[in-house]
Design a protein around this motif. Sequence first.
Motif, mmCIF file in Angstrom:
data_model
loop_
_atom_site.group_PDB
_atom_site.id
_atom_site.type_symbol
_atom_site.label_atom_id
_atom_site.label_comp_id
_atom_site.label_asym_id
_atom_site.label_seq_id
_atom_site.Cartn_x
_atom_site.Cartn_y
_atom_site.Cartn_z
ATOM 1 N N HIS A 205 0.840 -1.192 0.000
ATOM 2 C CA HIS A 205 0.000 0.000 0.000
ATOM 3 C C HIS A 205 0.881 1.250 0.000
ATOM 4 N N ASN A 206 2.173 1.033 -0.158
ATOM 5 C CA ASN A 206 3.136 2.119 -0.124
ATOM 6 C C ASN A 206 3.550 2.479 -1.549
ATOM 7 N N VAL A 207 3.037 3.612 -2.049
ATOM 8 C CA VAL A 207 3.237 3.991 -3.448
ATOM 9 C C VAL A 207 4.725 4.140 -3.765
ATOM 10 N N VAL A 244 15.075 12.089 -6.059
ATOM 11 C CA VAL A 244 14.068 13.096 -6.390
ATOM 12 C C VAL A 244 13.143 12.623 -7.508
ATOM 13 N N SER A 245 13.743 12.001 -8.547
ATOM 14 C CA SER A 245 12.922 11.573 -9.683
ATOM 15 C C SER A 245 11.897 10.534 -9.242
ATOM 16 N N LEU A 246 12.328 9.703 -8.299
ATOM 17 C CA LEU A 246 11.417 8.692 -7.809
ATOM 18 C C LEU A 246 10.273 9.331 -7.023
ATOM 19 N N ALA A 247 10.627 10.352 -6.230
ATOM 20 C CA ALA A 247 9.606 11.047 -5.453
ATOM 21 C C ALA A 247 8.603 11.731 -6.379
ATOM 22 N N GLU A 248 9.128 12.291 -7.502
ATOM 23 C CA GLU A 248 8.233 12.954 -8.460
ATOM 24 C C GLU A 248 7.235 11.960 -9.043
ATOM 25 N N GLY A 251 4.752 10.931 -6.557
ATOM 26 C CA GLY A 251 3.837 12.045 -6.332
ATOM 27 C C GLY A 251 2.743 12.090 -7.379
ATOM 28 N N GLU A 252 3.148 11.825 -8.618
ATOM 29 C CA GLU A 252 2.195 11.831 -9.726
ATOM 30 C C GLU A 252 1.111 10.757 -9.528
ATOM 31 N N ILE A 253 1.565 9.571 -9.133
ATOM 32 C CA ILE A 253 0.618 8.475 -8.934
ATOM 33 C C ILE A 253 -0.313 8.774 -7.760
ATOM 34 N N LEU A 254 0.293 9.333 -6.701
ATOM 35 C CA LEU A 254 -0.517 9.663 -5.525
ATOM 36 C C LEU A 254 -1.581 10.693 -5.852
ATOM 37 N N THR A 273 -8.080 3.302 5.527
ATOM 38 C CA THR A 273 -6.641 3.124 5.550
ATOM 39 C C THR A 273 -6.016 4.114 4.591
ATOM 40 N N PRO A 274 -5.383 5.125 5.110
ATOM 41 C CA PRO A 274 -4.796 6.118 4.217
ATOM 42 C C PRO A 274 -3.566 5.554 3.507
ATOM 43 N N PHE A 275 -3.248 6.163 2.396
ATOM 44 C CA PHE A 275 -2.059 5.723 1.695
ATOM 45 C C PHE A 275 -0.824 6.177 2.423
ATOM 46 N N ASN A 276 0.144 5.370 2.354
ATOM 47 C CA ASN A 276 1.402 5.746 2.950
ATOM 48 C C ASN A 276 2.182 6.513 1.897
ATOM 49 N N THR A 277 2.184 7.808 2.032
ATOM 50 C CA THR A 277 2.795 8.637 0.996
ATOM 51 C C THR A 277 4.293 8.732 1.177
ATOM 52 N N ASP A 278 4.713 8.516 2.387
ATOM 53 C CA ASP A 278 6.117 8.685 2.691
ATOM 54 C C ASP A 278 6.798 7.330 2.672
ATOM 55 N N GLY A 279 7.673 7.157 1.697
ATOM 56 C CA GLY A 279 8.279 5.849 1.536
ATOM 57 C C GLY A 279 9.194 5.469 2.682
ATOM 58 N N ALA A 280 9.751 6.446 3.346
ATOM 59 C CA ALA A 280 10.770 6.118 4.338
ATOM 60 C C ALA A 280 10.192 5.883 5.725
ATOM 61 N N ALA A 281 9.368 6.794 6.154
ATOM 62 C CA ALA A 281 8.930 6.692 7.545
ATOM 63 C C ALA A 281 7.471 6.285 7.625
ATOM 64 N N GLU A 282 7.144 5.610 8.664
ATOM 65 C CA GLU A 282 5.755 5.223 8.861
ATOM 66 C C GLU A 282 5.373 5.374 10.319
#
Lengths: 282, 257
Positions: A205-207, A244-248, A251-254, A273-282
């Motif tokens: 569930h982590n984009v 950064v490119s990965l975050a972009e 972000g687009e998908i989110l 269940t909200p999406f986990n937008t932050d890949g690193a921290a939860e």
Amino acid sequence: MGIQQELENEAPSKLSVRNISKIFHSKHQIVRALDGVSLEINEGEFVCLVGPSGCGKSTLLNIIAGLDQADEGSVLSDGQRISGPGRDRMVMFQEHALFPWLDVLDNVMFGLRLKPNLKTNERREVAKYYLHLVGLDNFLHANIHELSGGMKQRVALARALAPNPKVLLMDEPFGALDALTREQLYRDIQRIWAQRKKTIVFVTHNVREAVCLGDRVVLFSPHPGRIRHEYPITLPRPRDINSVSLAEKSGEILQALKGYLNDGVVTAANSRTPFNTDGAAE
Amino acid sequence: MKTRIISAIAFFLLLLVAWEAASLLGWVNRILIPAPSDVLRYLYGAVLDGSLASAALVTVKRLLLGYLCGIVIGLPLGLVTARFKLFQDTIGLLALGLQTLPSVCWVPLAIIWFGQTESAMFFVVVMGTLWSVIIATETGVRTIPPIYARAARTMGSRGIHTWVHVMLPASLPFIVSGMKQGWAFAWRSLMAAEIYVTILTGFGLGHLLHYGRELNAMEQVIGVMFVIVVIGLLADKVLFSPWERFLHRRWGTQGSR
């Protein structure tokens, strides 16, 4: 069969998911977990299924694994209809599902012992090879409860790889791990995928995790579970989750995803269940 | 650790000294509460004339026989009870009910059915063991996370293989505690049976206890009680400690002291 032959890569499978529907009957309601889902997965492709809980992504994984039966539709592996679990498709679960009564090596040997045409010492060598691959050479005889969460998932990965499957099915395998451990595992899983050439279906569930790992990200929406959109990810590998490119890209998908949520396609009650937008921290 | 051992030893020494003193100084009736030295004298004599050893042997033999039968019947019944609805609704219910019955309650029935024979003893011990073993095994199998069986299936395990290599070892912690509980029940029921069922084919510790009372030989009663405690402790150490150590090492939590 010799050990060299055993360790050679099996040709990865091509998976065809055809018009799959699955309905769960609970006491008070009927849940359409999957509604006419079709998906083509190429040989050796790394596909990530993303969506909020209840969107049927894990159900689809279990159907591909042969652990659950679809109510309608079929899944083909290299043209063969899947009717049950098979050694050609190994599963890695969110809970490591390792057997506490066996040590690390014996856990990895479990599937190998069920594989015919191998001698016991060959099985042991094969198991050791995969434990080396996941970096656990020094823990062959450790007990499961002595390992950290990340190490347990490494053992589970080695156990899934050991029978040399054509497909690896991963159901939120890193969901319960801390951020640092996960980042290390993102690197390792990309390396192992390149080395062992498996077709991988990865549920999360982590984009950001999905964008980091997948050749393609398949977006699911719930009630009923359907595929919303597919995003090919062409970023160069190996990928760093913090780039950064990965975050972009994620972000687009989110953004698209939030669009679906706001459109009322997914009602508020369903998006608990909200999406986990932050890949690193939860 | 060292201080714990010392305090334990000190406690028991103090207890013995106080008891001995109370008995010798006439604070308590020495007939009713014999001094530790009297008990020791009895034990020494009983060891020398072999009556203690032969009684213990008879008792332990009965115990092992009845207990093993209880396990051999109870384990598979527990497995099928956990696995099949039909068995759960029949054998499972029966076991649940009879487990609550104190095993000494089987004695009258056993005497009527089998008379004053070894079979009566055997019957009581089996009844004391069986039901708790069934319940423990059933609980064990039922609490296994379903993911174990699913994971095993993906690796090609089916049917009997899954039962032998997954379900059985996965429920081991429960089975061991069930076997331990069964052992405790077997031990209690055998003592009840030996005290109530007077038979001529074998003279067990329970009989020794019983005749100690008839002869008003309280040092014998207390001496035999002591031996019964020691056998119980020894059985625990010899039969179950190795399993519990294994479980503790592998599972990490269960079976620890």
